[in-house]
Motif scaffolding. Structure first.
Motif, PDB file in Angstrom:
ATOM      1  N   UNK A  60       0.946  -1.399  -0.093  1.00  0.00           N
ATOM      2  CA  UNK A  60      -0.113  -0.116  -0.115  1.00  0.00           C
ATOM      3  C   UNK A  60       0.879   1.336   0.010  1.00  0.00           C
ATOM      4  N   UNK A  61       1.904   1.352   0.957  1.00  0.00           N
ATOM      5  CA  UNK A  61       2.920   2.413   0.899  1.00  0.00           C
ATOM      6  C   UNK A  61       3.667   2.628  -0.583  1.00  0.00           C
ATOM      7  N   UNK A  62       3.999   1.587  -1.085  1.00  0.00           N
ATOM      8  CA  UNK A  62       4.548   1.609  -2.374  1.00  0.00           C
ATOM      9  C   UNK A  62       3.866   2.394  -3.223  1.00  0.00           C
ATOM     10  N   UNK A  63       2.478   1.871  -3.481  1.00  0.00           N
ATOM     11  CA  UNK A  63       1.538   2.706  -4.324  1.00  0.00           C
ATOM     12  C   UNK A  63       1.423   4.036  -4.116  1.00  0.00           C
ATOM     13  N   UNK A  64       1.364   4.390  -2.733  1.00  0.00           N
ATOM     14  CA  UNK A  64       1.226   5.760  -2.282  1.00  0.00           C
ATOM     15  C   UNK A  64       2.390   6.546  -2.778  1.00  0.00           C
ATOM     16  N   UNK A  65       3.569   6.011  -2.652  1.00  0.00           N
ATOM     17  CA  UNK A  65       4.711   6.954  -2.998  1.00  0.00           C
ATOM     18  C   UNK A  65       5.105   6.693  -4.685  1.00  0.00           C
ATOM     19  N   UNK A  66       4.318   5.641  -5.258  1.00  0.00           N
ATOM     20  CA  UNK A  66       4.991   5.667  -6.436  1.00  0.00           C
ATOM     21  C   UNK A  66       4.606   6.484  -7.934  1.00  0.00           C
ATOM     22  N   UNK A  67       3.465   7.299  -7.515  1.00  0.00           N
ATOM     23  CA  UNK A  67       2.956   8.435  -8.340  1.00  0.00           C
ATOM     24  C   UNK A  67       2.311   7.848  -9.535  1.00  0.00           C
ATOM     25  N   UNK A  68       2.319   6.590  -9.700  1.00  0.00           N
ATOM     26  CA  UNK A  68       1.848   5.917 -10.787  1.00  0.00           C
ATOM     27  C   UNK A  68       0.170   5.799 -10.828  1.00  0.00           C
ATOM     28  N   UNK A  69      -0.398   5.799 -11.840  1.00  0.00           N
ATOM     29  CA  UNK A  69      -2.010   6.050 -11.934  1.00  0.00           C
ATOM     30  C   UNK A  69      -2.586   4.712 -11.578  1.00  0.00           C
ATOM     31  N   UNK A  70      -2.091   3.548 -11.953  1.00  0.00           N
ATOM     32  CA  UNK A  70      -2.488   2.408 -11.835  1.00  0.00           C
ATOM     33  C   UNK A  70      -1.646   1.156 -11.738  1.00  0.00           C
ATOM     34  N   UNK A  71      -1.885  -0.168 -11.393  1.00  0.00           N
ATOM     35  CA  UNK A  71      -1.000  -1.094 -11.182  1.00  0.00           C
ATOM     36  C   UNK A  71      -0.221  -1.563 -12.537  1.00  0.00           C
ATOM     37  N   UNK A  72      -0.836  -1.416 -13.743  1.00  0.00           N
ATOM     38  CA  UNK A  72      -0.216  -1.625 -15.026  1.00  0.00           C
ATOM     39  C   UNK A  72       0.764  -0.435 -15.180  1.00  0.00           C
ATOM     40  N   UNK A  73       0.541   0.639 -15.041  1.00  0.00           N
ATOM     41  CA  UNK A  73       1.412   1.742 -15.007  1.00  0.00           C
ATOM     42  C   UNK A  73       2.610   1.292 -14.220  1.00  0.00           C
ATOM     43  N   UNK A  74       2.316   0.901 -13.053  1.00  0.00           N
ATOM     44  CA  UNK A  74       3.412   0.587 -12.022  1.00  0.00           C
ATOM     45  C   UNK A  74       4.436  -0.536 -12.581  1.00  0.00           C
ATOM     46  N   UNK A  75       3.629  -1.690 -12.880  1.00  0.00           N
ATOM     47  CA  UNK A  75       4.485  -2.703 -13.305  1.00  0.00           C
ATOM     48  C   UNK A  75       4.976  -2.359 -14.698  1.00  0.00           C
ATOM     49  N   UNK A  76       4.729  -1.564 -15.373  1.00  0.00           N
ATOM     50  CA  UNK A  76       5.239  -1.168 -16.819  1.00  0.00           C
ATOM     51  C   UNK A  76       6.739  -0.304 -16.568  1.00  0.00           C
ATOM     52  N   UNK A  77       6.961  -0.124 -15.690  1.00  0.00           N
ATOM     53  CA  UNK A  77       8.527   0.379 -15.221  1.00  0.00           C
ATOM     54  C   UNK A  77       9.484  -0.978 -15.753  1.00  0.00           C
ATOM     55  N   UNK A  78       9.066  -2.281 -15.381  1.00  0.00           N
ATOM     56  CA  UNK A  78       9.859  -3.273 -15.992  1.00  0.00           C
ATOM     57  C   UNK A  78       9.885  -3.359 -17.533  1.00  0.00           C
ATOM     58  N   UNK A  79       8.853  -3.496 -18.169  1.00  0.00           N
ATOM     59  CA  UNK A  79       8.252  -3.430 -19.489  1.00  0.00           C
ATOM     60  C   UNK A  79       6.869  -3.245 -19.782  1.00  0.00           C
ATOM     61  N   UNK A  80       6.382  -2.722 -20.934  1.00  0.00           N
ATOM     62  CA  UNK A  80       4.977  -2.407 -20.950  1.00  0.00           C
ATOM     63  C   UNK A  80       4.385  -3.821 -21.336  1.00  0.00           C
ATOM     64  N   UNK A  81       4.966  -4.780 -21.973  1.00  0.00           N
ATOM     65  CA  UNK A  81       4.524  -6.112 -22.103  1.00  0.00           C
ATOM     66  C   UNK A  81       4.081  -6.895 -20.731  1.00  0.00           C
ATOM     67  N   UNK A  82       5.268  -6.885 -20.090  1.00  0.00           N
ATOM     68  CA  UNK A  82       5.158  -7.376 -18.556  1.00  0.00           C
ATOM     69  C   UNK A  82       4.072  -6.765 -17.692  1.00  0.00           C
ATOM     70  N   UNK A  83       4.180  -5.432 -17.974  1.00  0.00           N
ATOM     71  CA  UNK A  83       2.773  -4.798 -17.120  1.00  0.00           C
ATOM     72  C   UNK A  83       1.743  -4.885 -17.419  1.00  0.00           C
ATOM     73  N   UNK A  84       1.339  -5.309 -18.732  1.00  0.00           N
ATOM     74  CA  UNK A  84       0.058  -5.662 -19.126  1.00  0.00           C
ATOM     75  C   UNK A  84      -0.220  -7.196 -18.572  1.00  0.00           C
TER      76      UNK A  84
END
Length: 440
Positions: A60-84
């Motif tokens: 929960x804290x990681x989501x709060x500090x990430x600044x990303x709009x949703x989980x896919x946006x956060x996971x796409x830091x690895x790669x867009x395909x991985x994020x999806x």
């Protein structure tokens, strides 16, 4: 802008988050752990709290500090395909694939079936699941009302009923903790097994989904800037974590002290059912039914809402209401397979997804150290996937003897189910070295 959010709002949001987390697995798994750990209950529950409370709070804290709009946006830091792909797998796992149907089946097995007698079958299960998911559907179609409906209404009632059960178990315990079973034979083994048992709650997976629900809630209460959102998310998450931890300890204690009176049970469901009957007699079944129904219903609502919100963004051709209807209906049909089947099918998937989720959470906290470079996210996750895939296949029954022999002889913590940690560290170091050599 953080001062716009009142203390009562923090409490309401935190209680909502607690109720979203506290569902099916959060009742049955600590009770089963307590029974099997016996005299090693303190070590086992400590391990359980790390993965069952600590990781969800960090998520929960990681989501709060990430600044990303949703989980896919956060996971796409690895790669867009991985994020999806990762986001789809995660939502389907904590959604209609496993977790949502489990809320319905646990509600039935613990809260309703004891009243129906030995003749209850699929017809009764179908009727209950239909009612359960219709109610979940009604709550889920209005996500903006979650804080009022759950945080201020359902959760206080849930905590009150839990307090009654806990108080009785402390005043008149069934007996003393018995010797542990083989899976919890020593203190260190019990700690490791408790750590793995915490996986089954699925809360670490759900945390990075519920985290975005919390962000929406704190924004409704006035938080505007990223620092305010992060601070409000942390405070609300801490309230939920404390509630979870306290309840887990007491439920596990009920299991640990119950063996002499009700015997060693196969799952946590009969542990709770028989223990409550021992404490309160016939009215105990009613008390337990209320606890289970409230706990599982709030989690079902949160999961359906989260899944519908994501898929509405992904495929906007269907409305939020339409996606809620889809997930409620699919969960009904999967729930008809029964609780044991759902739990057995979920474990291999959890063994694959949990390492990836924990590493993603860790990388979100560590991102400032490597300037958020994608290379570090990518190499760390690629290396983590190797043991994660192995653990998933092995848990599913595919015994890879050569790989097992090598990992047993070369990987620290492999015997505790944490062999992936070494791979993750190596991937992180390689990515960090790459970023030092190759400038952005």
């Amino acid at each position: 802008m953080a001062n716009k959010i009142s203390r009562s709002a923090y409490v309401s949001i935190g209680l909502m988050l607690f109720a979203l987390f506290f569902g099916a697995g959060n009742l049955i798994f600590p009770a089963s752990l307590g029974q099997n750990a016996g005299s090693n209950f303190p070590e086992a529950i400590l391990g359980f709290l790390i993965t069952g409370v600590g990781l969800p709070l960090l998520g929960v804290i990681a989501v709060g500090i990430s600044g990303n709009k949703d989980l896919q946006d956060l996971a796409s830091r690895v790669h867009p395909v991985f994020g999806l792909v990762f986001t789809l797998l995660l939502y389907l796992t904590i959604g209609p694939g496993f977790a949502i149907p489990r809320t319905g089946t646990v509600s039935y097995e613990i809260g309703i079936r004891p009243f129906l007698g030995a003749g209850a079958g699929n017809m009764e299960l179908a009727a209950f699941l239909a009612v359960f998911f219709v109610i979940s559907w009604w709550f889920s179609i209005s996500p903006n009302k979650l804080v009022d409906r759950i945080g201020r209404t359902l959760t206080p009632l849930l905590l009150l009923m839990l307090a009654v059960l806990v108080a009785k178990s402390l005043v008149t315990p069934i007996g003393l903790p018995q010797p542990p079973t083989d899976a919890y034979a020593t203190s260190s083994v019990a700690l490791a097994q408790g750590f793995l048992d915490g996986y089954n709650t699925m809360d670490a997976l759900a945390s990075i989904v519920f985290g975005f629900l919390i962000i929406k809630a704190v924004r409704q209460y006035g938080a505007e800037f990223e620092s305010d959102i992060a601070n409000a998310t942390f405070r609300s998450g801490l309230i939920a974590a404390v509630c979870l931890g306290v309840v887990y300890i007491f439920i596990a204690n009920i299991g640990a002290t119950s063996v002499s009176g009700i015997g060693l049970q196969e799952t946590g469901a009969p542990v709770l059912s028989l223990s409550t009957q021992y404490y309160f007699g016939a009215p105990g079944a009613v008390i337990l039914a209320i606890i289970v129904l409230l706990a599982c219903l709030t989690t079902s609502i949160g999961l359906i809402t989260s899944c519908a919100s994501y898929f509405t963004e992904l495929i906007p051709q269907l409305s939020h209401r339409a996606w809620v209807t889809v997930f409620a209906a699919v969960s009904f049909f999967i729930g008809m397979f029964g609780l044991s089947t759902i739990i057995s099918a979920a474990i291999p998937v959890l063994m694959f997804l949990y390492p990836l989720t924990m590493v993603l959470i860790a990388l979100t906290f560590l991102a400032p150290l490597f300037h958020n470079r994608q290379a570090v996210f990518l190499t760390t996750m690629l290396f983590t996937m190797i043991p994660a895939l192995y653990d998933g296949l092995r848990t599913a029954g595919f015994e890879l003897e050569t790989a097992t022999q090598w990992m047993e002889g070369n990987l620290p913590l492999f015997g505790f189910g944490l062999g992936w940690v070494s791979f993750s560290v190596i991937g992180f170091i390689l990515g960090w070295v790459y970023t030092a050599v190759v400038k952005k």
